[in-house]
Design an enzyme around this catalytic site. Structure first.
Site, PDB file in Angstrom:
ATOM      1  N   LYS A 116     -31.414  16.104  18.993  1.00  0.00           N
ATOM      2  CA  LYS A 116     -31.887  17.015  20.002  1.00  0.00           C
ATOM      3  C   LYS A 116     -33.079  16.648  20.975  1.00  0.00           C
ATOM      4  O   LYS A 116     -32.909  16.724  21.939  1.00  0.00           O
ATOM      5  CB  LYS A 116     -32.260  18.328  19.416  1.00  0.00           C
ATOM      6  CG  LYS A 116     -31.014  19.254  18.615  1.00  0.00           C
ATOM      7  CD  LYS A 116     -31.368  20.443  18.274  1.00  0.00           C
ATOM      8  CE  LYS A 116     -32.471  20.459  17.172  1.00  0.00           C
ATOM      9  NZ  LYS A 116     -32.522  19.962  15.761  1.00  0.00           N
ATOM     10  N   ARG A 173     -33.202  29.490  15.204  1.00  0.00           N
ATOM     11  CA  ARG A 173     -32.653  28.879  14.225  1.00  0.00           C
ATOM     12  C   ARG A 173     -31.758  30.024  13.317  1.00  0.00           C
ATOM     13  O   ARG A 173     -31.086  29.708  12.381  1.00  0.00           O
ATOM     14  CB  ARG A 173     -33.506  28.326  13.170  1.00  0.00           C
ATOM     15  CG  ARG A 173     -34.266  26.896  13.441  1.00  0.00           C
ATOM     16  CD  ARG A 173     -35.193  26.769  12.550  1.00  0.00           C
ATOM     17  NE  ARG A 173     -36.310  26.078  12.960  1.00  0.00           N
ATOM     18  CZ  ARG A 173     -36.585  24.808  13.176  1.00  0.00           C
ATOM     19  NH1 ARG A 173     -35.345  23.726  12.801  1.00  0.00           N
ATOM     20  NH2 ARG A 173     -37.721  24.212  13.720  1.00  0.00           N
ATOM     21  N   ARG A 190     -32.754   4.644   7.243  1.00  0.00           N
ATOM     22  CA  ARG A 190     -33.804   4.087   8.113  1.00  0.00           C
ATOM     23  C   ARG A 190     -35.134   3.575   7.311  1.00  0.00           C
ATOM     24  O   ARG A 190     -35.247   4.404   6.273  1.00  0.00           O
ATOM     25  CB  ARG A 190     -34.471   5.559   9.105  1.00  0.00           C
ATOM     26  CG  ARG A 190     -33.342   6.015  10.066  1.00  0.00           C
ATOM     27  CD  ARG A 190     -33.947   7.061  11.022  1.00  0.00           C
ATOM     28  NE  ARG A 190     -34.618   8.143  10.522  1.00  0.00           N
ATOM     29  CZ  ARG A 190     -34.578   9.324  10.959  1.00  0.00           C
ATOM     30  NH1 ARG A 190     -34.250   9.497  12.475  1.00  0.00           N
ATOM     31  NH2 ARG A 190     -34.748  10.493  10.441  1.00  0.00           N
ATOM     32  N   ARG A 193     -39.658   6.971   4.885  1.00  0.00           N
ATOM     33  CA  ARG A 193     -40.045   8.307   4.794  1.00  0.00           C
ATOM     34  C   ARG A 193     -39.503   9.248   3.535  1.00  0.00           C
ATOM     35  O   ARG A 193     -38.344   9.189   3.551  1.00  0.00           O
ATOM     36  CB  ARG A 193     -39.938   9.061   6.148  1.00  0.00           C
ATOM     37  CG  ARG A 193     -40.764   8.473   7.318  1.00  0.00           C
ATOM     38  CD  ARG A 193     -40.493   9.232   8.603  1.00  0.00           C
ATOM     39  NE  ARG A 193     -40.467  10.830   8.273  1.00  0.00           N
ATOM     40  CZ  ARG A 193     -39.738  11.622   9.047  1.00  0.00           C
ATOM     41  NH1 ARG A 193     -39.363  11.432  10.219  1.00  0.00           N
ATOM     42  NH2 ARG A 193     -39.905  12.743   8.835  1.00  0.00           N
ATOM     43  N   ARG A 205     -31.855  19.934   3.892  1.00  0.00           N
ATOM     44  CA  ARG A 205     -32.096  20.288   5.355  1.00  0.00           C
ATOM     45  C   ARG A 205     -30.716  20.611   6.103  1.00  0.00           C
ATOM     46  O   ARG A 205     -30.702  21.639   6.669  1.00  0.00           O
ATOM     47  CB  ARG A 205     -32.923  19.308   6.027  1.00  0.00           C
ATOM     48  CG  ARG A 205     -34.233  19.024   5.598  1.00  0.00           C
ATOM     49  CD  ARG A 205     -34.905  18.599   6.754  1.00  0.00           C
ATOM     50  NE  ARG A 205     -34.794  17.323   7.284  1.00  0.00           N
ATOM     51  CZ  ARG A 205     -35.010  16.025   6.799  1.00  0.00           C
ATOM     52  NH1 ARG A 205     -35.795  16.016   5.819  1.00  0.00           N
ATOM     53  NH2 ARG A 205     -34.619  15.063   7.514  1.00  0.00           N
TER      54      ARG A 205
END
Ligand SMILES: [Zn+2]
Length: 217
Positions: A13, A88, A128, A162, A173
């Protein structure tokens, strides 16, 4: 043009909102950034938000909507804005509409959903990693360093991941996003505002689909 971009964390986004800002002059508004800016600037709303956050609570919807109301009066939002990461929940969507109507700015013009394939998105995020020394970004599957274990850019051999990017954390999430946001889609659909694009496509293809959705009536 007043646009809402919907999509789970990691769907891109922010990238698309930034592009719309650069190409069309519609200001990208991320409520996270707005909160941090208001807190840093010490505005009345920022001071309230700071207290709430320091007590470990979530900032209430009315405070966030008030902050958006204040922000969209700035000259850089005159041509339009792109809300990235808000609303949200269905309650937030309704509060946003009420505020826009009261402010005379009129309703949201278009809502674009970046639809994702959850297992593929989890793989994309969980893969990642980055060079610990220079921060260059890599991916287990899509972008390994040319020489295994050595950073292309600086030659560093230490890499970091991370904790937020772990597959389990991403799954949590995504589930939260799905549960909260599910009622927003029919809300905007009923108003004829909702367009869905393929959030798993390349950045360029997503951009093309968004442009097409924005140009349709
Ligand atoms: Zn490096």
């Amino acid at each position: 043009m007043k646009v809402v971009l919907l999509g789970p964390p990691g769907a891109g986004k922010g990238t698309q909102a930034k592009r719309l800002e650069e190409q069309r002059g519609w200001k990208q508004l991320s409520t996270g950034d707005m909160l941090r800016a208001a807190v840093a600037a010490g505005t009345p709303l920022g001071r309230q938000a700071k207290q709430v956050m320091e007590s470990g609570q979530l900032v209430r919807d009315d405070l966030i909507v008030a902050m958006i109301a204040e922000r969209i009066r700035e000259p850089d939002c005159a041509k339009g804005f792109v809300l990235d990461g808000f609303p949200r929940t269905a309650e937030q969507a309704m509060a946003l509409d009420d505020m826009l109507n009261e402010s005379g700015r009129g309703a949201i013009d278009r809502v674009i959903e970046l639809a994702v394939d959850e297992p593929a998105l989890i793989e994309r995020i969980a893969g990642r990693f980055a060079c610990a020394k220079c921060g260059a970004g890599y991916h287990d599957k899509f972008k390994q360093p040319k020489k295994v274990g050595v950073c292309d850019r600086c030659g560093g051999t230490q890499f970091v991941r991370r904790p937020d990017d772990r597959a389990e954390a991403v799954a949590v999430r995504l589930e939260a996003y799905r549960k909260q946001t599910a009622p927003i889609l029919p809300y905007y659909q009923a108003q004829g505002l909702l367009k869905t694009v393929d959030g798993m496509a390349s950045t360029e293809e997503v951009a093309r689909q968004i442009d097409r959705a924005l140009n349709e009536d």
